[in-house]
Design an enzyme around this catalytic site. Sequence first.
Site, PDB file in Angstrom:
ATOM      1  N   MET A   1      24.439   8.093   2.725  1.00  0.00           N
ATOM      2  CA  MET A   1      24.297   9.391   3.368  1.00  0.00           C
ATOM      3  C   MET A   1      24.549   9.308   4.866  1.00  0.00           C
ATOM      4  O   MET A   1      25.154  10.186   5.462  1.00  0.00           O
ATOM      5  CB  MET A   1      22.899   9.976   3.087  1.00  0.00           C
TER       6      MET A   1
ATOM      7  N   LYS B   1     -17.543  -0.661   5.829  1.00  0.00           N
ATOM      8  CA  LYS B   1     -18.027  -1.626   4.848  1.00  0.00           C
ATOM      9  C   LYS B   1     -19.552  -1.588   4.711  1.00  0.00           C
ATOM     10  O   LYS B   1     -20.088  -1.703   3.610  1.00  0.00           O
ATOM     11  CB  LYS B   1     -17.570  -3.026   5.265  1.00  0.00           C
TER      12      LYS B   1
ATOM     13  N   GLU C   1       0.807  -1.221   0.000  1.00  0.00           N
ATOM     14  CA  GLU C   1       0.000   0.000   0.000  1.00  0.00           C
ATOM     15  C   GLU C   1       0.842   1.273   0.000  1.00  0.00           C
ATOM     16  O   GLU C   1       0.426   2.311  -0.526  1.00  0.00           O
ATOM     17  CB  GLU C   1      -0.964   0.009   1.184  1.00  0.00           C
TER      18      GLU C   1
ATOM     19  N   GLN D   1      -9.023  -6.485  11.754  1.00  0.00           N
ATOM     20  CA  GLN D   1      -8.466  -5.473  10.841  1.00  0.00           C
ATOM     21  C   GLN D   1      -9.041  -4.083  11.075  1.00  0.00           C
ATOM     22  O   GLN D   1      -9.176  -3.288  10.154  1.00  0.00           O
ATOM     23  CB  GLN D   1      -8.637  -5.900   9.385  1.00  0.00           C
TER      24      GLN D   1
HETATM   25  C1  LIG Z   1      12.516   5.238   5.513  1.00  0.00           C
HETATM   26  C2  LIG Z   1      13.806   5.868   5.881  1.00  0.00           C
HETATM   27  N1  LIG Z   1      14.608   5.283   6.793  1.00  0.00           N
HETATM   28  C3  LIG Z   1      15.781   5.846   7.131  1.00  0.00           C
HETATM   29  C4  LIG Z   1      16.171   7.022   6.558  1.00  0.00           C
HETATM   30  C5  LIG Z   1      17.511   7.647   6.943  1.00  0.00           C
HETATM   31  N2  LIG Z   1      18.401   7.681   5.794  1.00  0.00           N
HETATM   32  C6  LIG Z   1      18.569   8.806   5.049  1.00  0.00           C
HETATM   33  S1  LIG Z   1      19.573   8.564   3.750  1.00  0.00           S
HETATM   34  C7  LIG Z   1      19.873   6.959   4.190  1.00  0.00           C
HETATM   35  C8  LIG Z   1      20.778   6.090   3.377  1.00  0.00           C
HETATM   36  C9  LIG Z   1      20.190   5.780   2.056  1.00  0.00           C
HETATM   37  O1  LIG Z   1      20.940   4.765   1.459  1.00  0.00           O
HETATM   38  P1  LIG Z   1      20.860   4.508  -0.091  1.00  0.00           P
HETATM   39  O2  LIG Z   1      19.445   4.424  -0.517  1.00  0.00           O
HETATM   40  O3  LIG Z   1      21.727   3.361  -0.429  1.00  0.00           O
HETATM   41  O4  LIG Z   1      21.399   5.862  -0.691  1.00  0.00           O
HETATM   42  P2  LIG Z   1      22.893   6.450  -0.679  1.00  0.00           P
HETATM   43  O5  LIG Z   1      22.937   7.495   0.385  1.00  0.00           O
HETATM   44  O6  LIG Z   1      23.822   5.312  -0.406  1.00  0.00           O
HETATM   45  O7  LIG Z   1      23.048   7.033  -2.041  1.00  0.00           O
HETATM   46  C10 LIG Z   1      19.171   6.643   5.348  1.00  0.00           C
HETATM   47  C11 LIG Z   1      19.218   5.343   6.024  1.00  0.00           C
HETATM   48  C12 LIG Z   1      15.296   7.606   5.632  1.00  0.00           C
HETATM   49  N3  LIG Z   1      15.571   8.763   5.050  1.00  0.00           N
HETATM   50  N4  LIG Z   1      14.142   7.010   5.292  1.00  0.00           N
END
Ligand SMILES: Cc1ncc(C[n+]2csc(CCOP(=O)(O)OP(=O)(O)O)c2C)c(N)n1
Lengths: 170, 560
Positions: free
Chosen positions: B466, B160, B48, B111
């Site tokens: 990041m 529903k 979803e 649910q």
């Molecule tokens: C749902 C969610 N969980 C955690 C984060 C924290 N977060 C921000 S950037 C990141 C890393 C993202 O990794 P990736 O998709 O491999 O991108 P990269 O930075 O390696 O290009 C995280 C864990 C987030 N933004 N969203």
Amino acid sequence: MRHLVSVLVQDHPRVLTRITSMFARRGFNIESLAVGRTHIPSVSRISFVVYGDDRTIEQVEKQLNRLIEVLKVVDHEGPHLEREMALVKVHVAGVEERLELKEIAEAFRARIVDVARTALTFEVTGHPAKITRFIEEMAPYGILETMRTGAVAMDRGERVLRLKAKREAV
Amino acid sequence: MTGAEVLLEALSREGVEVIFGHPGGAIMPVYDALYHRPDLRHVLVRHEQGAGHAAAAYARASGRVGVAMVTSGPGALNLVTALADAMMDSTPMVAITGQVPTTAVGTDAFQEADVTGVTMPVTKHNYLVSDVNEIPKVVKEAFYIASTGRPGPVLIDLPKDVQNAEFTGRFPDGVDLPGYKPTYRGHPRQIQRALKALEAAKRPLLIAGGGARHAAEAIRRFVQVTGIPTTTTLHGLGILSADDPHFLGMPGMHGTAAANLAIQQADMLIAIGIRFDDRVTGDVSRFAPNAQTVVHVNIDPAEIGKVVDSQIPVVGDARWVAERLAEGAKPLSLDPWWQQIREWLRAYPLRVPARASLRSPEVIRAVGEATGGEAIVVTGVGQHQMFAAQFYPVKHPASFLTSGGLGTMGFGLPAAIGAQIAHPERTVVLFDGDGSFQMTMQELATVVKYRLPIKMVILNNGYLGMVRQWQDLFYDDRYSEVYLADSNPDFVQLARAYGIEGTSVRSRDALSDAVARMFEVEGPFLAVFDVAPDEAVYPMIPAGGSAEDMILEAPEEVER
Ligand SMILES: Cc1ncc(C[n+]2csc(CCOP(=O)(O)OP(=O)(O)O)c2C)c(N)n1
Ligand SMILES: [Mg+2]
């Protein structure tokens, strides 16, 4: 700064939840809150006491206005009435105390609304500060129970919280 | 007609053509009614959250209201992240959730979840419908609220038994919302004041954001006439074409030096459709310290004065106001200001220090060249997202779709689906991270099901990059729980398992062939680029900093 804000809302289910949830989410600091119906069908009025600097109060008003069911918001900055009501149940040990309590009550224009062998119940109305003082005066005798409403507010004079669109399309 | 049929009829009357959704027990009457409505296209997702992001991206790419439909309890709760994302990024969408029968509400029924309660803080408004005859009115209001004023998500929770009840009511012609009257026309006197102040300004700067996407045409005219330097936020990318000489790049934490220094030096800011997010401002007290006049145009009065004080606030629709500004604009003589800005642009271009291993910006540039900046670009969240914002030359408004306010990893793939469905004829490119992709990669099935020719680019650094970058900078290289490479799937094989073609690129030599092949293939394509695991996004203004604290390049990289 302490502000007294009144809001007219459509009395839909959960409208109060929407408002309080928004306050909580945005970290607004609410001291008291009162809700009731108005003379206009399906419109309720809410008043609350909120603390904050000018920017915060401005945000309180604006965030309230964002809510779809909020019809009108006013911060009572001019001359206004502010009233709270409380029921205070106090322990009484003997006749002498009973007289003393009555005297204090008179000074605060509080009424005795219930009498029992070891307890008196007072009803007191006024500015929240007055009610706080009344309760303080009663404290040495042994307060058994208190119930305070939130403050209700209204502008003095001919100013009226009128129902009209909160934001006009220019 | 039953409530379910009325709902679909009401949606159709609002001009809905596509519904992104996933069925379940409490919404079955509507899905049954849908069986008889071939005019309403339904896109079946695999989770979803995907329906929510797809509907949001569909909305942003098309300018229409996106619709998501899911069942009660777990279905609706799976949608919550997408609603919050849409709320933060002011995206018009309507979500329809099934609910247990009214008689069961409040009994912890199977649910059951208090969906209106849960979603109250993450929707612009929501409804729990208890009377079948209210359905047309609620739907009409929902679309009106979602799409007018500051757009946002509106949720309709439909028990529903209400779906099954016999309708005896009427379809209303309009809406009556006494507490909701958005202001579209900015005050003419304020607009005159803004134009006057602009004539007197020596170092004016325009900042346009997501709220001005639909105002791009007027803004382009205004910029053309005045010659004002312009920066656009992450959501504003494409309002000016990336190759417009007035464009300084994006401001903020990973913005260009020129944009941030211009903010620092500007004596006047014209901010249109932005909310001064902290990723843009950093330390607010040191943001635009020389701006004597801030013109803040926003349709939401609550945004004005929320973060940055404005001397000339204009409450109104960005397009309406921008059109008036463009009409009243005069050419400005900004030579010394432009000279300074050109110096910054020359001195601090976005650079990619050479390295042995392949770098994300190289990949993005190659895709940018191959598409001529014409694609709709969608991203995940992380370094790859910022690299895409920096290096993809976005040409058109509403063509860079990303999760800004909430920063939702997993936004990318479902959002690409929504964008491709909104614009079947355009090229949709997804730049995703290896981490982000794995949060919603089940939607590969949706890509296949609807044969969507999405070009998926995974910038595979083997890390939650990041987070790693922050650990690098602020946590003494303690790389706590960010390593993915030891357990990442073989993304190409994964795609293949769904019947999607793909390729994996490990070195620079293979880059251009892979990009070429990606666009030669007619259908969807997944390309994995193994990029340097220790890349970092620069420039960077650390959180809570200002342009003075800008780090232009990684210290160790300068030496290489
Ligand atoms: C749902 C969610 N969980 C955690 C984060 C924290 N977060 C921000 S950037 C990141 C890393 C993202 O990794 P990736 O998709 O491999 O991108 P990269 O930075 O390696 O290009 C995280 C864990 C987030 N933004 N969203
Ligand atoms: Mg990664």
